[in-house]
Scaffold this active site. Sequence first.
Site, PDB file in Angstrom:
ATOM      1  N   LEU A 110       0.893  -1.157   0.000  1.00 28.44           N
ATOM      2  CA  LEU A 110       0.000   0.000   0.000  1.00 28.44           C
ATOM      3  C   LEU A 110       0.926   1.201   0.000  1.00 28.44           C
ATOM      4  O   LEU A 110       1.891   1.231   0.755  1.00 28.44           O
ATOM      5  CB  LEU A 110      -0.843   0.037   1.277  1.00 28.44           C
ATOM      6  CG  LEU A 110      -2.248  -0.530   1.289  1.00 28.44           C
ATOM      7  CD1 LEU A 110      -2.871  -0.329   2.663  1.00 28.44           C
ATOM      8  CD2 LEU A 110      -3.131   0.078   0.220  1.00 28.44           C
ATOM      9  N   ASP A 111       0.634   2.175  -0.840  1.00 27.67           N
ATOM     10  CA  ASP A 111       1.487   3.359  -0.886  1.00 27.67           C
ATOM     11  C   ASP A 111       1.499   4.066   0.466  1.00 27.67           C
ATOM     12  O   ASP A 111       0.572   3.939   1.261  1.00 27.67           O
ATOM     13  CB  ASP A 111       0.974   4.331  -1.958  1.00 27.67           C
ATOM     14  CG  ASP A 111       1.092   3.742  -3.346  1.00 27.67           C
ATOM     15  OD1 ASP A 111       2.126   3.126  -3.639  1.00 27.67           O
ATOM     16  OD2 ASP A 111       0.135   3.882  -4.124  1.00 27.67           O
TER      17      ASP A 111
END
Length: 182
Positions: A46-47
């Site tokens: 996940l960024d």
Amino acid sequence: MSHQSSRKIVLFNKPFNTLCQFTGEAGDSTLADYIDIKGVYAAGRLDKDSEGLLVLTNDGKLQHRIAHPNFKQDKVYWVQVERIPDSAALAALEQGVELKDGMTRPAKVRLMDEPPVWDRHPPIRERKNIPTCWLELTLREGRNRQVRRMTAAVGHPTLRLIRYKIGQWSLGDLQPGDYSLV
């Protein structure tokens, strides 16, 4: 059988601005700030500026099955976007959007009420004259920054992105920074 060889699966609610790894530069928020279980690694990413469900495991095969698009695990995102998408924008998201790295696979998308989620720190930058709305977007692939690029491509930039579900696992009532073993 020793505990060393038993499979571990950790569900973690990744806070905004936290990296999906256990090490980083000085001052970075990392998984090590929250998770004290040895030998588990994130299955997928996940960024830093995204929030929500991260599955960690010590099982390499499971990690590959979760992260690799060939296995078509549904990933459900709650996405706050600028303005209210019309039916054409929603249809484009569902059919697939042309990005620089090619067409996305078809997705499921629906307008949703604002989900009962935690406040983000810092809060999103809202502009008083631009309404926002929430979408539930279900993907079966995971390209780099894909959700953000898809919503931008149909004219609705992402303001906030929360992954709610991966395959059979969901956030449930995990709060940011909390995890549970399943």
